[in-house]
Scaffold this motif. Structure first.
Motif, mmCIF file in Angstrom:
data_model
loop_
_atom_site.group_PDB
_atom_site.id
_atom_site.type_symbol
_atom_site.label_atom_id
_atom_site.label_comp_id
_atom_site.label_asym_id
_atom_site.label_seq_id
_atom_site.Cartn_x
_atom_site.Cartn_y
_atom_site.Cartn_z
ATOM 1 N N HIS A 28 0.849 -1.190 0.000
ATOM 2 C CA HIS A 28 0.000 0.000 0.000
ATOM 3 C C HIS A 28 0.889 1.246 0.000
ATOM 4 N N PRO A 29 0.734 2.143 -0.963
ATOM 5 C CA PRO A 29 1.604 3.322 -1.023
ATOM 6 C C PRO A 29 1.425 4.271 0.157
ATOM 7 N N ASP A 30 0.257 4.281 0.777
ATOM 8 C CA ASP A 30 0.046 5.202 1.897
ATOM 9 C C ASP A 30 0.740 4.743 3.170
ATOM 10 N N SER A 31 1.001 3.440 3.315
ATOM 11 C CA SER A 31 1.642 2.958 4.543
ATOM 12 C C SER A 31 2.962 2.238 4.309
ATOM 13 N N ASP A 32 3.255 1.845 3.090
ATOM 14 C CA ASP A 32 4.429 0.997 2.834
ATOM 15 C C ASP A 32 5.468 1.608 1.893
ATOM 16 N N PHE A 33 5.344 2.881 1.573
ATOM 17 C CA PHE A 33 6.327 3.521 0.700
ATOM 18 C C PHE A 33 7.476 4.014 1.577
ATOM 19 N N PHE A 34 8.227 3.039 2.102
ATOM 20 C CA PHE A 34 9.332 3.351 2.993
ATOM 21 C C PHE A 34 10.355 4.233 2.283
ATOM 22 N N TYR A 35 10.837 5.245 2.968
ATOM 23 C CA TYR A 35 11.801 6.226 2.450
ATOM 24 C C TYR A 35 11.205 7.097 1.347
ATOM 25 N N GLY A 36 9.897 7.039 1.159
ATOM 26 C CA GLY A 36 9.239 7.788 0.088
ATOM 27 C C GLY A 36 9.528 9.270 0.129
ATOM 28 N N ALA B 143 -6.829 -2.089 -6.861
ATOM 29 C CA ALA B 143 -7.626 -2.453 -8.033
ATOM 30 C C ALA B 143 -6.811 -3.192 -9.097
ATOM 31 N N ARG B 144 -5.558 -2.772 -9.287
ATOM 32 C CA ARG B 144 -4.706 -3.397 -10.309
ATOM 33 C C ARG B 144 -3.379 -3.827 -9.683
ATOM 34 N N PRO B 145 -3.338 -5.026 -9.073
ATOM 35 C CA PRO B 145 -2.090 -5.473 -8.442
ATOM 36 C C PRO B 145 -0.927 -5.495 -9.439
ATOM 37 N N HIS B 146 0.194 -4.964 -9.006
ATOM 38 C CA HIS B 146 1.390 -4.842 -9.835
ATOM 39 C C HIS B 146 2.581 -5.169 -8.943
ATOM 40 N N TYR B 147 3.397 -6.125 -9.342
ATOM 41 C CA TYR B 147 4.545 -6.572 -8.558
ATOM 42 C C TYR B 147 5.843 -6.104 -9.215
ATOM 43 N N VAL B 148 6.957 -6.187 -8.476
ATOM 44 C CA VAL B 148 8.227 -5.720 -9.054
ATOM 45 C C VAL B 148 8.579 -6.487 -10.321
ATOM 46 N N GLN B 149 8.260 -7.763 -10.377
ATOM 47 C CA GLN B 149 8.559 -8.512 -11.603
ATOM 48 C C GLN B 149 7.733 -7.994 -12.778
ATOM 49 N N ASP B 150 6.512 -7.510 -12.499
ATOM 50 C CA ASP B 150 5.709 -6.886 -13.557
ATOM 51 C C ASP B 150 6.359 -5.570 -13.999
ATOM 52 N N ALA B 151 6.857 -4.810 -13.028
ATOM 53 C CA ALA B 151 7.537 -3.549 -13.345
ATOM 54 C C ALA B 151 8.778 -3.809 -14.196
ATOM 55 N N LEU B 152 9.520 -4.875 -13.885
ATOM 56 C CA LEU B 152 10.697 -5.220 -14.694
ATOM 57 C C LEU B 152 10.281 -5.544 -16.128
ATOM 58 N N ARG B 153 9.218 -6.325 -16.264
ATOM 59 C CA ARG B 153 8.746 -6.668 -17.611
ATOM 60 C C ARG B 153 8.306 -5.415 -18.372
ATOM 61 N N SER B 154 7.695 -4.478 -17.674
ATOM 62 C CA SER B 154 7.268 -3.230 -18.314
ATOM 63 C C SER B 154 8.447 -2.409 -18.799
ATOM 64 N N GLU B 155 9.582 -2.580 -18.154
ATOM 65 C CA GLU B 155 10.802 -1.833 -18.499
ATOM 66 C C GLU B 155 11.838 -2.753 -19.149
ATOM 67 N N ALA B 156 11.367 -3.834 -19.777
ATOM 68 C CA ALA B 156 12.255 -4.892 -20.276
ATOM 69 C C ALA B 156 13.352 -4.380 -21.200
ATOM 70 N N THR B 157 13.033 -3.477 -22.096
ATOM 71 C CA THR B 157 14.036 -2.986 -23.049
ATOM 72 C C THR B 157 15.169 -2.291 -22.325
ATOM 73 N N GLN B 158 14.828 -1.403 -21.395
ATOM 74 C CA GLN B 158 15.863 -0.677 -20.671
ATOM 75 C C GLN B 158 16.650 -1.609 -19.744
ATOM 76 N N VAL B 159 15.954 -2.530 -19.063
ATOM 77 C CA VAL B 159 16.628 -3.477 -18.164
ATOM 78 C C VAL B 159 17.619 -4.330 -18.947
ATOM 79 N N ALA B 160 17.193 -4.861 -20.080
ATOM 80 C CA ALA B 160 18.086 -5.686 -20.898
ATOM 81 C C ALA B 160 19.299 -4.887 -21.377
ATOM 82 N N GLU B 161 19.071 -3.646 -21.795
ATOM 83 C CA GLU B 161 20.178 -2.814 -22.262
ATOM 84 C C GLU B 161 21.175 -2.531 -21.135
ATOM 85 N N LEU B 162 20.659 -2.208 -19.960
ATOM 86 C CA LEU B 162 21.549 -1.959 -18.815
ATOM 87 C C LEU B 162 22.401 -3.188 -18.513
ATOM 88 N N ILE B 163 21.772 -4.356 -18.512
ATOM 89 C CA ILE B 163 22.508 -5.587 -18.190
ATOM 90 C C ILE B 163 23.496 -5.928 -19.294
#
Length: 173
Positions: free
Chosen positions: A75-83, A106-126
């Motif tokens: 939850h961003p209102d309680s779990d955005f540590f260091y926000g 309403a729309r669960p999104h996990y870090v692995q989903d975020a990585l997939r959304s940024e796949a081009t940039q992640v692959a290029e960085l690696i």
């Protein structure tokens, strides 16, 4: 970093401590979980309290090494540590990019989903030598490894290859 979990034994005891109280504990070092001295970019991936060590790496990034941080929370209102610190870290050049994922709502999104959304940039960085550091729960880490395997397959890379090269490290529990 400690977050009280309902019914949690250790988190309940730690969050009930008052200033001056003592606790008997031990630390389990993970000497391989360090950003290293390289100038290569870092991809930091964490969820929940796993952000603690990653925030320390960002805070200590005085050389302004490129850091791309993927942070998952319930939850961003309680779990955005260091926000409240992230805007300053971005202004100071300590973190290049922050991508968040919220798993409850309403729309669960996990870090692995975020990585997939940024796949081009992640692959290029690696491909360009980035080091990947994952911190948090085992299930999250397994999902991240699976997402990275998909992202890196076209380049002929795998998390196992990156681990063998010392470019993929985990601190999971």
């Amino acid at each position: 970093m400690v977050k009280k979990h309902p019914g949690g034994l250790c988190s309940g005891q730690l969050t009930a401590l008052e200033p001056g109280d003592t606790v008997s504990a031990f630390l389990r070092p993970n000497p391989g979980f360090r950003p290293g001295r390289s100038r290569a970019p870092l991809i930091l991936i964490g969820a929940g309290t796993g952000i603690g060590p990653l925030a320390g790496f960002v805070r200590g990034n005085t050389r302004r090494r490129p850091i791309h941080l993927f942070f998952g929370m319930r939850h961003p209102d309680s779990d955005f540590f260091y926000g409240e610190e992230f805007p300053g870290w971005q202004d100071e050049g300590r973190v290049s990019r922050l991508v968040t994922a919220v798993s409850r709502g309403a729309r669960p999104h996990y870090v692995q989903d975020a990585l997939r959304s940024e796949a081009t940039q992640v692959a290029e960085l690696i491909r360009n030598g980035a080091r990947v550091m994952v911190c948090g729960g085992r299930d999250m880490a397994a999902g991240v490894a699976e997402a990275l395997a998909e992202i890196l397959a076209p380049a002929g890379l795998t998390p196992a290859v990156l681990k063998a090269e010392g470019r993929y490290v985990e601190d999971v529990y």
